[in-house]
Design a protein around this motif. Structure first.
Motif, PDB file in Angstrom:
ATOM      1  N   MET A   1       0.851  -1.194   0.000  1.00 26.39           N
ATOM      2  CA  MET A   1       0.000   0.000   0.000  1.00 26.39           C
ATOM      3  C   MET A   1       0.881   1.238   0.000  1.00 26.39           C
ATOM      4  N   ARG A   2       0.607   2.151  -0.909  1.00 24.06           N
ATOM      5  CA  ARG A   2       1.345   3.414  -0.945  1.00 24.06           C
ATOM      6  C   ARG A   2       0.787   4.369   0.114  1.00 24.06           C
ATOM      7  N   THR A   3       1.680   4.954   0.867  1.00 23.01           N
ATOM      8  CA  THR A   3       1.263   5.873   1.931  1.00 23.01           C
ATOM      9  C   THR A   3       1.768   7.288   1.712  1.00 23.01           C
ATOM     10  N   ASP A   4       2.503   7.514   0.634  1.00 23.19           N
ATOM     11  CA  ASP A   4       3.126   8.814   0.435  1.00 23.19           C
ATOM     12  C   ASP A   4       2.190   9.859  -0.152  1.00 23.19           C
ATOM     13  N   ARG A   5       0.989   9.440  -0.561  1.00 22.92           N
ATOM     14  CA  ARG A   5       0.044  10.381  -1.152  1.00 22.92           C
ATOM     15  C   ARG A   5      -1.148  10.661  -0.236  1.00 22.92           C
ATOM     16  N   SER A   6      -1.094  10.158   0.957  1.00 25.78           N
ATOM     17  CA  SER A   6      -2.227  10.287   1.883  1.00 25.78           C
ATOM     18  C   SER A   6      -1.841  11.144   3.081  1.00 25.78           C
ATOM     19  N   ARG A   7      -2.802  11.887   3.567  1.00 20.25           N
ATOM     20  CA  ARG A   7      -2.604  12.750   4.735  1.00 20.25           C
ATOM     21  C   ARG A   7      -2.694  11.934   6.015  1.00 20.25           C
ATOM     22  N   ARG A   8      -1.831  12.234   6.969  1.00 21.95           N
ATOM     23  CA  ARG A   8      -1.895  11.570   8.273  1.00 21.95           C
ATOM     24  C   ARG A   8      -2.911  12.275   9.164  1.00 21.95           C
ATOM     25  N   SER A   9      -3.812  11.505   9.726  1.00 19.59           N
ATOM     26  CA  SER A   9      -4.812  12.076  10.616  1.00 19.59           C
ATOM     27  C   SER A   9      -4.187  12.493  11.940  1.00 19.59           C
ATOM     28  N   GLU A  10      -4.755  13.526  12.528  1.00 22.54           N
ATOM     29  CA  GLU A  10      -4.380  13.931  13.885  1.00 22.54           C
ATOM     30  C   GLU A  10      -5.482  13.599  14.881  1.00 22.54           C
ATOM     31  N   ASN A  11      -6.543  12.920  14.414  1.00 24.38           N
ATOM     32  CA  ASN A  11      -7.649  12.536  15.304  1.00 24.38           C
ATOM     33  C   ASN A  11      -7.311  11.236  16.025  1.00 24.38           C
ATOM     34  N   ILE A  12      -6.218  11.252  16.759  1.00 26.25           N
ATOM     35  CA  ILE A  12      -5.704  10.049  17.410  1.00 26.25           C
ATOM     36  C   ILE A  12      -5.353  10.377  18.858  1.00 26.25           C
ATOM     37  N   GLU A  13      -5.759   9.499  19.737  1.00 31.14           N
ATOM     38  CA  GLU A  13      -5.373   9.555  21.148  1.00 31.14           C
ATOM     39  C   GLU A  13      -4.514   8.330  21.431  1.00 31.14           C
ATOM     40  N   ASP A  14      -3.309   8.543  21.888  1.00 30.67           N
ATOM     41  CA  ASP A  14      -2.365   7.453  22.114  1.00 30.67           C
ATOM     42  C   ASP A  14      -2.255   7.180  23.608  1.00 30.67           C
ATOM     43  N   LEU A  15      -2.897   6.097  24.043  1.00 26.11           N
ATOM     44  CA  LEU A  15      -2.899   5.728  25.456  1.00 26.11           C
ATOM     45  C   LEU A  15      -1.963   4.564  25.744  1.00 26.11           C
ATOM     46  N   ARG A  16      -1.131   4.194  24.816  1.00 21.61           N
ATOM     47  CA  ARG A  16      -0.248   3.050  25.015  1.00 21.61           C
ATOM     48  C   ARG A  16       0.711   3.300  26.175  1.00 21.61           C
ATOM     49  N   GLY A  17       0.820   2.301  27.041  1.00 20.19           N
ATOM     50  CA  GLY A  17       1.747   2.393  28.156  1.00 20.19           C
ATOM     51  C   GLY A  17       1.270   3.217  29.325  1.00 20.19           C
ATOM     52  N   ARG A  18      -0.026   3.464  29.429  1.00 21.04           N
ATOM     53  CA  ARG A  18      -0.548   4.320  30.506  1.00 21.04           C
ATOM     54  C   ARG A  18      -1.133   3.537  31.662  1.00 21.04           C
ATOM     55  N   GLY A  19      -0.904   2.243  31.763  1.00 21.46           N
ATOM     56  CA  GLY A  19      -1.485   1.476  32.852  1.00 21.46           C
ATOM     57  C   GLY A  19      -2.847   0.931  32.462  1.00 21.46           C
ATOM     58  N   PRO A  20      -3.552   0.243  33.383  1.00 20.81           N
ATOM     59  CA  PRO A  20      -4.778  -0.479  33.033  1.00 20.81           C
ATOM     60  C   PRO A  20      -5.823   0.343  32.310  1.00 20.81           C
ATOM     61  N   ALA A  21      -6.060   1.596  32.720  1.00 24.32           N
ATOM     62  CA  ALA A  21      -7.133   2.352  32.083  1.00 24.32           C
ATOM     63  C   ALA A  21      -6.772   2.764  30.672  1.00 24.32           C
ATOM     64  N   GLY A  22      -5.484   3.018  30.437  1.00 20.36           N
ATOM     65  CA  GLY A  22      -5.050   3.402  29.111  1.00 20.36           C
ATOM     66  C   GLY A  22      -4.442   2.251  28.374  1.00 20.36           C
ATOM     67  N   GLY A  23      -4.396   1.109  28.987  1.00 15.42           N
ATOM     68  CA  GLY A  23      -3.780  -0.058  28.402  1.00 15.42           C
ATOM     69  C   GLY A  23      -2.690  -0.521  29.337  1.00 15.42           C
ATOM     70  N   GLY A  24      -1.564  -0.836  28.810  1.00 11.37           N
ATOM     71  CA  GLY A  24      -0.380  -1.084  29.593  1.00 11.37           C
ATOM     72  C   GLY A  24      -0.358  -2.356  30.369  1.00 11.37           C
ATOM     73  N   GLY A  25      -1.027  -2.539  31.377  1.00 15.68           N
ATOM     74  CA  GLY A  25      -0.820  -3.679  32.226  1.00 15.68           C
ATOM     75  C   GLY A  25      -2.082  -4.329  32.621  1.00 15.68           C
ATOM     76  N   GLY A  26      -2.131  -5.083  33.400  1.00 21.47           N
ATOM     77  CA  GLY A  26      -2.918  -5.941  34.210  1.00 21.47           C
ATOM     78  C   GLY A  26      -4.402  -5.993  33.967  1.00 21.47           C
ATOM     79  N   GLY A  27      -5.072  -6.713  34.849  1.00 22.86           N
ATOM     80  CA  GLY A  27      -6.511  -6.808  34.828  1.00 22.86           C
ATOM     81  C   GLY A  27      -7.036  -7.513  33.619  1.00 22.86           C
ATOM     82  N   GLY A  28      -8.361  -7.548  33.549  1.00 20.55           N
ATOM     83  CA  GLY A  28      -8.996  -8.064  32.361  1.00 20.55           C
ATOM     84  C   GLY A  28      -9.065  -9.559  32.334  1.00 20.55           C
ATOM     85  N   MET A  29      -9.825 -10.055  31.365  1.00 23.68           N
ATOM     86  CA  MET A  29     -10.027 -11.467  31.177  1.00 23.68           C
ATOM     87  C   MET A  29      -8.791 -12.086  30.572  1.00 23.68           C
TER      88      MET A  29
END
Length: 289
Positions: A1-29
């Motif tokens: 897939m070519r990506t050089d002709r497409s605009r990158r969205s800024e409608n992104i929230e990055d919660l990676r590595g923020r602990g259980p509520a944002g992801g990151g660790g523990g809990g869950g099934m």
């Protein structure tokens, strides 16, 4: 897939590595191999309405603790994050054009990246559920580790297979903002279980068709497709067909329990959207195909 002709969205929230509520660790099934596959059936590519499964995930672990770290917004800087930003941006361009052509304005969804576990408007989700769209907050949720699962467990490699995943979830957002989701949920509330399943299959196949519409218009406007890309998307669609998953998990197929559609149906509806580029071609609810 070519990506050089497409605009990158800024409608992104990055919660990676923020602990259980944002992801990151523990809990869950926590699932075994078979249990994980069953969970993937339920939610990969928004297999069913996440509100029907997130309650189970929430019950599987302790309450999430909300991280106080600031949420990173905008285009991520890592390669995986930049890739999904390109795909999301391209869907924004495509659906914006389609909505404008029909006298309407497209309100784009927010993409929320997480790892491990996340709080959504539909409940607390474990990453074992796979990518999903939450109509309550109009956000798409993806743990990018899923893409490794797509390639290794589901044998569906390729960047356009990954793009198809996100385009399908955005298709559910289109269903939400056009009112289709509300109408279907209302019909399901009055229906028998077989009819509820049938309506859910129609929802999923329409989202596949909408993903095909995105690919049609994006390629026509920005020539994003490279050799083999279409086959990658079709391979991903087939890999998560109900019949494919049921054969893997239980050794036999039960069509009346389908909630996604068969491998053949999913491929067929993606191709229908891709070949026509027309919303009218995605009326899965009136079709017997």
């Amino acid at each position: 897939m070519r990506t050089d002709r497409s605009r990158r969205s800024e409608n992104i929230e990055d919660l990676r590595g923020r602990g259980p509520a944002g992801g990151g660790g523990g809990g869950g099934m926590r699932f075994g191999i078979v249990g994980t596959l069953i969970a993937l059936v339920a939610a990969y590519f928004l297999g069913i309405d996440p509100r029907m499964i997130l309650g189970l995930m929430q019950a599987g672990g302790p309450p999430a603790v909300q991280s106080t770290a600031p949420v990173a917004t905008g285009t991520p800087t890592d390669e995986a994050g930049k890739f999904v930003a390109v795909v999301l941006g391209d869907t924004e361009e495509t659906w914006g054009e389609i909505f404008r052509a029909n006298g309407a304005q497209y309100p784009p969804p927010t993409l929320r990246l997480f790892s491990g576990r996340v709080q959504s408007g539909c409940g607390i989700a474990d990453s074992g559920a796979g990518p999903f769209y939450c109509p309550a907050d109009q956000k798409v949720y993806i743990d990018l580790d899923f893409y490794r699962e797509l390639e290794t467990r589901f044998k569906a490699p390729g960047d356009f297979a990954k793009a198809y995943v996100l385009a399908h979830e955005v298709g559910h957002h289109v269903q939400t903002v056009t009112g289709t989701s509300d109408r279907v949920r209302a019909a399901q509330a009055r229906a028998s279980e077989p009819e509820r399943n049938r309506l859910q299959v129609m929802m999923e196949l329409q989202a596949d068709c909408y993903a095909g519409i995105w690919a049609h218009h994006a390629n026509r406007s920005r020539q994003i497709l490279e050799r083999g890309d279409l086959e990658e998307a079709l391979g991903a669609a087939a890999a998560v067909g109900d019949d494919t998953i049921q054969k893997q998990t239980q050794g036999h197929v039960v069509p009346e329990s389908f909630t996604h559609g068969s491998a053949q149906q999913r491929m067929s509806w993606f191709k229908r959207g891709f070949e026509s580029g027309q919303l009218a071609s995605c009326d899965t609810f009136s079709s017997r195909g």
